[in-house]
Write an enzyme that holds these catalytic residues in place. Sequence first.
Site, PDB file in Angstrom:
ATOM      1  N   HIS A 119      -1.153  -4.359   3.635  1.00  0.00           N
ATOM      2  CA  HIS A 119      -0.536  -3.589   2.547  1.00  0.00           C
ATOM      3  C   HIS A 119       0.394  -2.583   3.205  1.00  0.00           C
ATOM      4  O   HIS A 119      -0.013  -1.863   4.121  1.00  0.00           O
ATOM      5  CB  HIS A 119      -1.643  -2.886   1.750  1.00  0.00           C
ATOM      6  CG  HIS A 119      -1.149  -1.936   0.707  1.00  0.00           C
ATOM      7  ND1 HIS A 119      -0.927  -2.309  -0.597  1.00  0.00           N
ATOM      8  CD2 HIS A 119      -0.836  -0.616   0.782  1.00  0.00           C
ATOM      9  CE1 HIS A 119      -0.486  -1.253  -1.295  1.00  0.00           C
ATOM     10  NE2 HIS A 119      -0.432  -0.205  -0.479  1.00  0.00           N
ATOM     11  N   ASP A 161       2.328  -6.502  -0.315  1.00  0.00           N
ATOM     12  CA  ASP A 161       1.296  -7.158   0.485  1.00  0.00           C
ATOM     13  C   ASP A 161       1.870  -8.378   1.207  1.00  0.00           C
ATOM     14  O   ASP A 161       2.686  -9.114   0.651  1.00  0.00           O
ATOM     15  CB  ASP A 161       0.145  -7.644  -0.409  1.00  0.00           C
ATOM     16  CG  ASP A 161      -0.640  -6.495  -1.023  1.00  0.00           C
ATOM     17  OD1 ASP A 161      -0.538  -5.365  -0.513  1.00  0.00           O
ATOM     18  OD2 ASP A 161      -1.364  -6.753  -2.004  1.00  0.00           O
ATOM     19  N   HIS A 216      -5.047  -9.242   4.590  1.00  0.00           N
ATOM     20  CA  HIS A 216      -3.624  -9.050   4.290  1.00  0.00           C
ATOM     21  C   HIS A 216      -3.204  -7.678   4.786  1.00  0.00           C
ATOM     22  O   HIS A 216      -4.040  -6.815   5.083  1.00  0.00           O
ATOM     23  CB  HIS A 216      -3.355  -9.167   2.783  1.00  0.00           C
ATOM     24  CG  HIS A 216      -3.788  -7.993   1.957  1.00  0.00           C
ATOM     25  ND1 HIS A 216      -5.108  -7.724   1.657  1.00  0.00           N
ATOM     26  CD2 HIS A 216      -3.068  -6.994   1.363  1.00  0.00           C
ATOM     27  CE1 HIS A 216      -5.189  -6.632   0.903  1.00  0.00           C
ATOM     28  NE2 HIS A 216      -3.960  -6.165   0.723  1.00  0.00           N
ATOM     29  N   HIS A 241       0.374  -0.715  -8.155  1.00  0.00           N
ATOM     30  CA  HIS A 241       0.315  -1.187  -6.771  1.00  0.00           C
ATOM     31  C   HIS A 241       1.510  -0.560  -6.062  1.00  0.00           C
ATOM     32  O   HIS A 241       2.656  -0.946  -6.285  1.00  0.00           O
ATOM     33  CB  HIS A 241       0.393  -2.715  -6.725  1.00  0.00           C
ATOM     34  CG  HIS A 241       0.246  -3.283  -5.355  1.00  0.00           C
ATOM     35  ND1 HIS A 241       1.171  -4.138  -4.803  1.00  0.00           N
ATOM     36  CD2 HIS A 241      -0.721  -3.113  -4.413  1.00  0.00           C
ATOM     37  CE1 HIS A 241       0.774  -4.473  -3.581  1.00  0.00           C
ATOM     38  NE2 HIS A 241      -0.369  -3.868  -3.322  1.00  0.00           N
TER      39      HIS A 241
END
Length: 228
Positions: free
Chosen positions: A199, A122, A197, A118
Site C-alpha cells: 500500500h 495497492d 501487497h 482508501h
Amino acid sequence: MPVTVPLSRGLRKASRYRSAATRAVAVSAVVGASLSALAAADPNAEAQPSNPVAIAAAPHDARFTAFTPYEAQMPQFVPPEVTDFLRNLGIEQARPKTVRPVAGPLTSGFGARWGAMHAGIDFGDGLGTPIRAVTDGTVLEAGPASGFGLWVRIQQDDGTIGVYGHMQDILVQPGQQVRAGDEIATVGSRGYSTGPHLHYEVHTSPGVQIDPLPWLAGRGMDVGTVSD
Ligand SMILES: [Zn+2]
C-alpha cells in the site's frame, strides 16, 4: 563523445579570434562548471594542475582549424578530477528519479472502497518481494503503525511524504537517506490486509493524502490501471 576542453590560457587566446568565439563559448560552460566543482573539492586545484589526463582530441574540422589558434589545436588536457566530475554528472543525470516500488500489478486505486476511504494505491506482489523507494528522500519513520502493520514514511524529493504499508520486513531506519530504487522493505500482509501487497500513499502535508497516480504520471511514471 569526444570532448575538447581548452584550459584557461588557450581559451583566452581563442576568444580573441571571432571565428573561434563560438567554440570557446560552447566549451567555456563545461570548463566553468568543472572548475567550479574543482574549486569546491580542492581550493588549490587550479593552482596545481597535476596529473593531466588527455580526454580526447577534437575531430579534424577544416572550417575551424583554419581559424583556430595553434594552442587550441593541440591535444587538450584536463585534471582527473574534472573527468571524474563529468563522468559522475552523467551518471547522476542518467539515473531514474522515479522508480516503481514493486513490479506487481496495480490492484486497487485511490478513493472510496468498501464504504471507506482508501487513501493510497495497492500493488499485489509476492511475500518477501523487495520494495524500492519511489524517489530519493529521507526516512522519517519506520515501524509499527495501526492498520498498516508496519509502515515506512519517507520525505520525498519534492517535499511530499511517501507512506509504504503492510510490509513483512523493514530495511531502513529513521534519518536514513535513500535514493530512488533503494530496497527499503519487503512485501508483507501485516495490519489491515487480505493478502501480500504494498500500500503506497502520497501526502502533501501530514495527513493530507493525494491520489498517487496523477502524481506519479507527473513524474513520467505510468503504473497502469486496476484490472479485475
Ligand atoms: Zn491499500
